[in-house]
Design a protein around this motif. Structure first.
Motif, PDB file in Angstrom:
ATOM      1  N   LEU A  42     -40.718 144.828  25.454  1.00 32.95           N
ATOM      2  CA  LEU A  42     -41.169 144.959  26.844  1.00 32.95           C
ATOM      3  C   LEU A  42     -42.212 146.067  27.026  1.00 32.95           C
ATOM      4  CD1 LEU A  42     -37.736 144.463  28.623  1.00 32.95           C
ATOM      5  CD2 LEU A  42     -39.496 142.735  28.139  1.00 32.95           C
ATOM      6  N   LEU A  43     -43.206 146.069  26.171  1.00 29.57           N
ATOM      7  CA  LEU A  43     -44.246 147.096  26.199  1.00 29.57           C
ATOM      8  C   LEU A  43     -45.347 146.820  27.222  1.00 29.57           C
ATOM      9  CD1 LEU A  43     -44.595 147.716  22.358  1.00 29.57           C
ATOM     10  CD2 LEU A  43     -43.373 149.112  24.043  1.00 29.57           C
ATOM     11  N   ARG A  44     -45.448 145.589  27.675  1.00 29.82           N
ATOM     12  CA  ARG A  44     -46.508 145.199  28.616  1.00 29.82           C
ATOM     13  C   ARG A  44     -47.876 145.640  28.077  1.00 29.82           C
ATOM     14  NH1 ARG A  44     -42.086 143.479  30.022  1.00 29.82           N
ATOM     15  NH2 ARG A  44     -41.171 143.603  32.082  1.00 29.82           N
ATOM     16  N   PRO A  45     -48.233 145.151  26.880  1.00 32.56           N
ATOM     17  CA  PRO A  45     -49.456 145.634  26.220  1.00 32.56           C
ATOM     18  C   PRO A  45     -50.732 144.904  26.682  1.00 32.56           C
ATOM     19  CG  PRO A  45     -48.356 144.094  24.786  1.00 32.56           C
ATOM     20  CD  PRO A  45     -47.490 144.236  26.024  1.00 32.56           C
ATOM     21  N   TRP A  46     -50.903 144.799  27.981  1.00 37.48           N
ATOM     22  CA  TRP A  46     -52.055 144.080  28.510  1.00 37.48           C
ATOM     23  C   TRP A  46     -52.431 144.651  29.864  1.00 37.48           C
ATOM     24  CZ3 TRP A  46     -47.337 141.289  27.862  1.00 37.48           C
ATOM     25  CH2 TRP A  46     -46.557 141.232  29.019  1.00 37.48           C
ATOM     26  N   ARG A  47     -53.630 144.337  30.250  1.00 39.68           N
ATOM     27  CA  ARG A  47     -54.075 144.566  31.620  1.00 39.68           C
ATOM     28  C   ARG A  47     -55.248 143.636  31.874  1.00 39.68           C
ATOM     29  NH1 ARG A  47     -58.162 148.510  32.574  1.00 39.68           N
ATOM     30  NH2 ARG A  47     -59.003 149.407  30.659  1.00 39.68           N
ATOM     31  N   TYR A  48     -55.595 143.471  33.124  1.00 44.89           N
ATOM     32  CA  TYR A  48     -56.616 142.492  33.507  1.00 44.89           C
ATOM     33  C   TYR A  48     -57.568 143.092  34.522  1.00 44.89           C
ATOM     34  CZ  TYR A  48     -53.220 139.545  31.278  1.00 44.89           C
ATOM     35  OH  TYR A  48     -52.353 139.022  30.355  1.00 44.89           O
ATOM     36  N   LEU A  49     -58.817 142.703  34.428  1.00 48.99           N
ATOM     37  CA  LEU A  49     -59.827 143.046  35.423  1.00 48.99           C
ATOM     38  C   LEU A  49     -60.280 141.739  36.063  1.00 48.99           C
ATOM     39  CD1 LEU A  49     -62.082 145.471  33.315  1.00 48.99           C
ATOM     40  CD2 LEU A  49     -60.248 146.089  34.916  1.00 48.99           C
ATOM     41  N   VAL A  50     -60.346 141.696  37.388  1.00 46.15           N
ATOM     42  CA  VAL A  50     -60.833 140.521  38.103  1.00 46.15           C
ATOM     43  C   VAL A  50     -62.216 140.869  38.634  1.00 46.15           C
ATOM     44  CG1 VAL A  50     -60.445 138.941  40.026  1.00 46.15           C
ATOM     45  CG2 VAL A  50     -58.491 139.819  38.708  1.00 46.15           C
ATOM     46  N   ILE A  51     -63.193 140.048  38.262  1.00 42.32           N
ATOM     47  CA  ILE A  51     -64.584 140.323  38.619  1.00 42.32           C
ATOM     48  C   ILE A  51     -65.127 139.143  39.408  1.00 42.32           C
ATOM     49  CG2 ILE A  51     -66.883 140.859  37.726  1.00 42.32           C
ATOM     50  CD1 ILE A  51     -65.417 141.979  35.213  1.00 42.32           C
ATOM     51  N   GLU A  52     -65.623 139.449  40.621  1.00 43.71           N
ATOM     52  CA  GLU A  52     -66.190 138.427  41.506  1.00 43.71           C
ATOM     53  C   GLU A  52     -67.459 138.976  42.147  1.00 43.71           C
ATOM     54  OE1 GLU A  52     -63.030 136.143  43.904  1.00 43.71           O
ATOM     55  OE2 GLU A  52     -62.230 138.179  43.740  1.00 43.71           O
ATOM     56  N   GLY A  53     -68.169 138.134  42.886  1.00 41.75           N
ATOM     57  CA  GLY A  53     -69.313 138.558  43.675  1.00 41.75           C
ATOM     58  C   GLY A  53     -70.329 139.331  42.867  1.00 41.75           C
ATOM     59  N   ASP A  54     -70.801 140.452  43.427  1.00 37.31           N
ATOM     60  CA  ASP A  54     -71.812 141.270  42.765  1.00 37.31           C
ATOM     61  C   ASP A  54     -71.298 141.909  41.483  1.00 37.31           C
ATOM     62  OD1 ASP A  54     -73.726 140.663  44.661  1.00 37.31           O
ATOM     63  OD2 ASP A  54     -73.317 142.453  45.872  1.00 37.31           O
ATOM     64  N   GLY A  55     -69.998 141.995  41.338  1.00 37.80           N
ATOM     65  CA  GLY A  55     -69.431 142.510  40.101  1.00 37.80           C
ATOM     66  C   GLY A  55     -69.857 141.687  38.900  1.00 37.80           C
ATOM     67  N   ARG A  56     -70.090 140.387  39.112  1.00 34.56           N
ATOM     68  CA  ARG A  56     -70.546 139.526  38.017  1.00 34.56           C
ATOM     69  C   ARG A  56     -71.950 139.929  37.558  1.00 34.56           C
ATOM     70  NH1 ARG A  56     -70.899 134.074  39.884  1.00 34.56           N
ATOM     71  NH2 ARG A  56     -71.531 135.105  41.783  1.00 34.56           N
ATOM     72  N   ASN A  57     -72.803 140.378  38.503  1.00 35.02           N
ATOM     73  CA  ASN A  57     -74.134 140.857  38.119  1.00 35.02           C
ATOM     74  C   ASN A  57     -74.023 142.135  37.288  1.00 35.02           C
ATOM     75  OD1 ASN A  57     -75.727 138.832  39.434  1.00 35.02           O
ATOM     76  ND2 ASN A  57     -75.204 139.801  41.365  1.00 35.02           N
ATOM     77  N   ALA A  58     -73.135 143.036  37.700  1.00 29.80           N
ATOM     78  CA  ALA A  58     -72.918 144.269  36.936  1.00 29.80           C
ATOM     79  C   ALA A  58     -72.378 143.949  35.546  1.00 29.80           C
ATOM     80  CB  ALA A  58     -71.965 145.191  37.691  1.00 29.80           C
ATOM     81  N   LEU A  59     -71.490 142.964  35.463  1.00 30.95           N
ATOM     82  CA  LEU A  59     -70.975 142.536  34.158  1.00 30.95           C
ATOM     83  C   LEU A  59     -72.104 141.956  33.314  1.00 30.95           C
ATOM     84  CD1 LEU A  59     -68.546 142.154  32.259  1.00 30.95           C
ATOM     85  CD2 LEU A  59     -68.127 139.947  33.395  1.00 30.95           C
ATOM     86  N   GLY A  60     -72.981 141.188  33.930  1.00 30.06           N
ATOM     87  CA  GLY A  60     -74.135 140.648  33.217  1.00 30.06           C
ATOM     88  C   GLY A  60     -75.042 141.741  32.678  1.00 30.06           C
ATOM     89  N   ASP A  61     -75.239 142.796  33.459  1.00 31.35           N
ATOM     90  CA  ASP A  61     -76.036 143.929  32.984  1.00 31.35           C
ATOM     91  C   ASP A  61     -75.372 144.578  31.776  1.00 31.35           C
ATOM     92  OD1 ASP A  61     -77.940 143.508  34.977  1.00 31.35           O
ATOM     93  OD2 ASP A  61     -77.093 145.039  36.312  1.00 31.35           O
ATOM     94  N   LEU A  62     -74.042 144.692  31.812  1.00 30.94           N
ATOM     95  CA  LEU A  62     -73.307 145.227  30.657  1.00 30.94           C
ATOM     96  C   LEU A  62     -73.472 144.320  29.440  1.00 30.94           C
ATOM     97  CD1 LEU A  62     -69.807 146.533  31.830  1.00 30.94           C
ATOM     98  CD2 LEU A  62     -71.584 147.803  30.632  1.00 30.94           C
ATOM     99  N   PHE A  63     -73.366 143.012  29.652  1.00 35.42           N
ATOM    100  CA  PHE A  63     -73.547 142.069  28.545  1.00 35.42           C
ATOM    101  C   PHE A  63     -74.919 142.245  27.921  1.00 35.42           C
ATOM    102  CE2 PHE A  63     -70.421 138.373  29.702  1.00 35.42           C
ATOM    103  CZ  PHE A  63     -69.350 139.240  29.618  1.00 35.42           C
ATOM    104  N   ALA A  64     -75.954 142.370  28.742  1.00 34.36           N
ATOM    105  CA  ALA A  64     -77.312 142.533  28.228  1.00 34.36           C
ATOM    106  C   ALA A  64     -77.445 143.862  27.484  1.00 34.36           C
ATOM    107  CB  ALA A  64     -78.322 142.439  29.371  1.00 34.36           C
ATOM    108  N   ALA A  65     -76.888 144.923  28.047  1.00 31.52           N
ATOM    109  CA  ALA A  65     -76.964 146.240  27.400  1.00 31.52           C
ATOM    110  C   ALA A  65     -76.215 146.248  26.072  1.00 31.52           C
ATOM    111  CB  ALA A  65     -76.391 147.310  28.325  1.00 31.52           C
ATOM    112  N   GLY A  66     -75.147 145.464  25.987  1.00 31.35           N
ATOM    113  CA  GLY A  66     -74.338 145.423  24.775  1.00 31.35           C
ATOM    114  C   GLY A  66     -74.726 144.325  23.816  1.00 31.35           C
ATOM    115  N   VAL A  89     -64.480 135.947  37.010  1.00 34.01           N
ATOM    116  CA  VAL A  89     -64.226 136.204  35.599  1.00 34.01           C
ATOM    117  C   VAL A  89     -63.041 137.159  35.524  1.00 34.01           C
ATOM    118  CG1 VAL A  89     -65.152 137.097  33.418  1.00 34.01           C
ATOM    119  CG2 VAL A  89     -66.695 135.955  35.047  1.00 34.01           C
ATOM    120  N   ILE A  90     -62.040 136.762  34.762  1.00 37.57           N
ATOM    121  CA  ILE A  90     -60.875 137.611  34.536  1.00 37.57           C
ATOM    122  C   ILE A  90     -60.980 138.129  33.108  1.00 37.57           C
ATOM    123  CG2 ILE A  90     -58.353 137.735  34.442  1.00 37.57           C
ATOM    124  CD1 ILE A  90     -58.392 135.234  36.333  1.00 37.57           C
TER     125      ILE A  90
END
Length: 184
Positions: A42-66, A89-90
């Motif tokens: 029962l370590l709960r070795p996970w977590r989740y980020l929910v990304i919607e709206g303009d957050g998807r653009n910020a994620l895209g910028d991260l993808f491009a930078a990486g 995107v989760i």
């Protein structure tokens, strides 16, 4: 055959997604399913980020930078636009804990099982889902930008939304192609 088994046999990925994304109630129910994944100690070795709206653009910028292998502007633009393929995107993150009896690999598998449960719950609610990883999942730049801690890893970018058009069925192997009895 039960309804659950029939549902699993018909599970599929849907790459063509549009708004609307799952509503808050549906999303919370799907995320609650993740906590039902096998979880030794029962370590709960996970977590989740929910990304919607303009957050998807910020994620895209991260993808491009990486994206160190992107050699052309078109490749960078493709990386930047990737999160826009769905209205939500989760990000599934494995967050292993130090434990004398539970190796890290078991905890990463638990996190991946949780992502699979989310995927199934969203599909059961009528949404399309596509599990993606690729280079961004392993990029230190993306990890840092998303706030991952040392030792955490991305197990999935789960794209979800309403299916635009279903893709053709993917042929599945026969069980005998990947299962054998041991000892034979």
């Amino acid at each position: 055959m039960t309804e659950v088994t029939e549902f699993l046999l018909n599970r599929h990925s849907e790459p063509r997604l549009q708004a609307p994304a799952p509503d808050q109630h549906t999303l919370e129910r799907a995320l609650a399913c993740a906590a039902r994944a096998p979880d030794h100690a029962l370590l709960r070795p996970w977590r989740y980020l929910v990304i919607e709206g303009d957050g998807r653009n910020a994620l895209g910028d991260l993808f491009a930078a990486g994206c160190p292998d992107a050699s052309t502007p078109a490749e960078l633009e493709k990386a930047r636009n990737a999160p826009l393929r769905a209205p939500m995107v989760i990000v599934g993150i494995a967050s292993p804990k130090e434990h004398p009896k539970v190796p890290e690999v078991e905890q990463v598998m638990s996190a991946a099982a949780g992502v699979s449960f989310i995927e199934l719950a969203l599909q059961d609610a009528g949404f399309g889902v596509m599990w993606r990883t690729g280079a961004p999942a392993y990029s230190p730049i993306v990890h840092k930008g998303l706030g991952l801690s040392e030792g955490e890893s991305i197990v999935a970018f789960l794209y979800t939304g309403t299916v635009i058009s279903e893709k053709p069925a993917v042929p599945r192997p026969e069980v005998a192609e990947y299962v054998e009895r041991w000892p034979g």
